[in-house]
Design a protein around this motif. Sequence first.
Motif, PDB file in Angstrom:
ATOM      1  N   ASN A 103       5.909  -8.373  22.561  1.00 17.38           N
ATOM      2  CA  ASN A 103       6.293  -7.058  23.074  1.00 17.38           C
ATOM      3  C   ASN A 103       7.224  -6.318  22.115  1.00 17.38           C
ATOM      4  N   ILE A 104       7.012  -6.481  20.846  1.00 22.23           N
ATOM      5  CA  ILE A 104       7.648  -5.703  19.776  1.00 22.23           C
ATOM      6  C   ILE A 104       9.173  -5.681  19.853  1.00 22.23           C
ATOM      7  N   ALA A 105       9.823  -6.213  18.838  1.00 18.69           N
ATOM      8  CA  ALA A 105      11.281  -6.109  18.742  1.00 18.69           C
ATOM      9  C   ALA A 105      11.613  -5.392  17.440  1.00 18.69           C
ATOM     10  N   VAL A 166      11.609   4.894  14.677  1.00 21.39           N
ATOM     11  CA  VAL A 166      10.586   4.038  15.265  1.00 21.39           C
ATOM     12  C   VAL A 166      10.309   4.373  16.734  1.00 21.39           C
ATOM     13  N   ALA A 167      11.365   4.794  17.452  1.00 17.57           N
ATOM     14  CA  ALA A 167      11.198   5.066  18.884  1.00 17.57           C
ATOM     15  C   ALA A 167      10.109   6.105  19.138  1.00 17.57           C
ATOM     16  N   TYR A 171       2.350   2.818  20.035  1.00 17.48           N
ATOM     17  CA  TYR A 171       2.353   1.364  20.084  1.00 17.48           C
ATOM     18  C   TYR A 171       1.694   0.704  18.864  1.00 17.48           C
ATOM     19  N   GLY A 172       0.510   1.180  18.522  1.00 16.80           N
ATOM     20  CA  GLY A 172      -0.228   0.550  17.425  1.00 16.80           C
ATOM     21  C   GLY A 172       0.537   0.590  16.116  1.00 16.80           C
ATOM     22  N   ALA A 197      -2.522  -7.560  20.850  1.00 15.10           N
ATOM     23  CA  ALA A 197      -2.377  -7.320  22.288  1.00 15.10           C
ATOM     24  C   ALA A 197      -2.187  -5.836  22.569  1.00 15.10           C
ATOM     25  N   GLY A 198      -2.878  -5.342  23.539  1.00 16.77           N
ATOM     26  CA  GLY A 198      -2.699  -3.968  23.997  1.00 16.77           C
ATOM     27  C   GLY A 198      -3.244  -2.911  23.070  1.00 16.77           C
ATOM     28  N   MET A 199      -4.064  -3.302  22.094  1.00 18.91           N
ATOM     29  CA  MET A 199      -4.593  -2.317  21.161  1.00 18.91           C
ATOM     30  C   MET A 199      -6.016  -1.929  21.542  1.00 18.91           C
ATOM     31  N   ASN A 200      -6.432  -0.721  21.095  1.00 24.95           N
ATOM     32  CA  ASN A 200      -7.833  -0.370  21.293  1.00 24.95           C
ATOM     33  C   ASN A 200      -8.662  -0.956  20.148  1.00 24.95           C
ATOM     34  N   VAL A 201      -9.969  -0.812  20.253  1.00 17.61           N
ATOM     35  CA  VAL A 201     -10.865  -1.485  19.314  1.00 17.61           C
ATOM     36  C   VAL A 201     -10.565  -1.096  17.864  1.00 17.61           C
ATOM     37  N   GLU A 202     -10.341   0.192  17.671  1.00 13.26           N
ATOM     38  CA  GLU A 202     -10.107   0.681  16.306  1.00 13.26           C
ATOM     39  C   GLU A 202      -8.823   0.077  15.724  1.00 13.26           C
TER      40      GLU A 202
END
Lengths: 272, 328
Positions: A103-105, A166-167, A171-172, A197-202
Amino acid sequence: MLDQTEGYVTEDGRQIGGVVMEMKNITLRFGGVVAIKDISFDIREGEIRAIIGPNGAGKSSMLNVISGFYIPQEGEVWFRGSKRPPTRPYEVAQQGIARTFQNIALFEGMSVLDNVMTGRLTQMKSSIFHQALWRGKAEAEETANREIAEKIIDFLEIQHIRKTPVARLPYGLKKRVELARALAAEPKLLLLDEPMAGMNVEEKEDMCRFILDVNDEFGTTIALIEHDMGVVMDLSDRVVVMDYGKKIGDGTPDEVRANQEVIDAYLGVSHD
Amino acid sequence: MPDQLVFAMEITINGLMAGVLYALVALGFVLIYKASGIFNYAQGVMALFAAMTLVGIMNGQVPFAHLINAILGTKVHHFGWHVPALLAILVTVVVMIGLAWAVQVLVMRHLVNQEPIILFMATIGLAYFLEGLSDLMWGSELKALDVGLPQGINLWIDETTFEMFGYGFFIDNLDIVATIIAALLVTALIAFSQYTKQGRAMRAVADDHQAALSVGISLNFIWVLVWSLAGFVALVAGIMWGTKSGVQFSLSLIALKALPVLMLGGFTSIPGAIVGGLIIGVGEKLFEFLVGPLIGGATENWFAYVLALIFLVFRPQGLFGEKIIERV
């Protein structure tokens, strides 16, 4: 069978070296819950090693053991030929194991460039007074670090957002910045916790390409956890399969795919 | 030039300098709050403790003299030597670093990941403990502190302004020195946090603990560092205030004046602490001068707090604080 010292050659013809990291009979408990039960496997120089398994199999716990966030109750962790005593996460990072998080830090308040530069912190050697005054060795060091950071930013194609906090990123891209920061440390072992995790196909395809490119270009040893079976099979050289804290398979993607226990774990069979 | 305007100018200058002293105290709060999210209620008492330690060392006092005498029946009070100011300051810095380390190891490390309110309560406890400790170590009587800083009216300014306006400004030399030292201190702190490895690590820890760990930063080390810096700032504030009004318990109450400064400047901004301090300093002096006579005076006691209240209603993050944005 694998040769212990010589390594092996992958299907696409890359030479894989000796053992970088070896987990020997690791057991991790949280109170009465056994998260990892007597698991052993190794990670070899230059390979992409995947740990897969259904939800709750203990994959993330395993990654946290490697990166020092959890200390296992039993078993030994061997890193670059010597047994590692219980080590704190920041010491693990200083030894050359970088990681990303599911979950990204990231440092949300800093720009992308500053985030990547924090990855260089462990490499800075000049004295604090030189750094504060921006003189002597510190200046050269800063320039060198900056060059490495910029090179990685170029490599991961995030130049256009170098100065963006960054904020504000989607997400990608955040995932990619996190990868850049981990790479900036020039790690001997790179741990990726569910990079797709949580990314679209591209985005997944992009991330896949970057992982392969990083491994190819810098020869970085990579261990990753992933849910998406298709991705894992394309990406990795060898795969460890976990289920309910136990190792149920270990080998090349083809071997693992043919393993009956693995098929059962993924398709569902009553555990009794 | 009309007299009123000249008076107002003098008051503004004095207000600016008083503001610098407020800012010095507020700075200590900002340092700790930024890096660990702890609102350190003990900052004022740390200034008192630092000043007491400094005086005690300079005068060659035996620490815990009363305690030792009560237990052993001896009569030791002084070592019989006087330590030069500079050396005494260095020793006090070491003591403050030791204090920072002890606070981290004995208190804060056991409270990692607790609610902010719990950490805040811990610092209240720390404040009372330190207050008692400094009394026990150095005695509770009022002491004069003189580290050789110039004091009294600045004659040059007095004469120059007399020639210009026909009225000499009263500016205390100590205030001028305090301003210069505060400026140096802030410059050094900013250089430290922007350009050094430790400073970068400090900002990283302030932003995200987990991410900081993963790039190889020891949280413990950074927290000891931050408390040490806050201890050092407390020492500087303690020296200035102690020289001005003597070293005594009320020194710890200047922390209360730092609260409105923080609400104006924002809890997370070093420049904010400075500007906030200046606004409060000038504001309360000018308000007293202009409005005070109309409503019976004594406005300096409440002006800062009312101003802070107004800020809390309309701009809770302060002038320079990070914007409070929540994603929905």
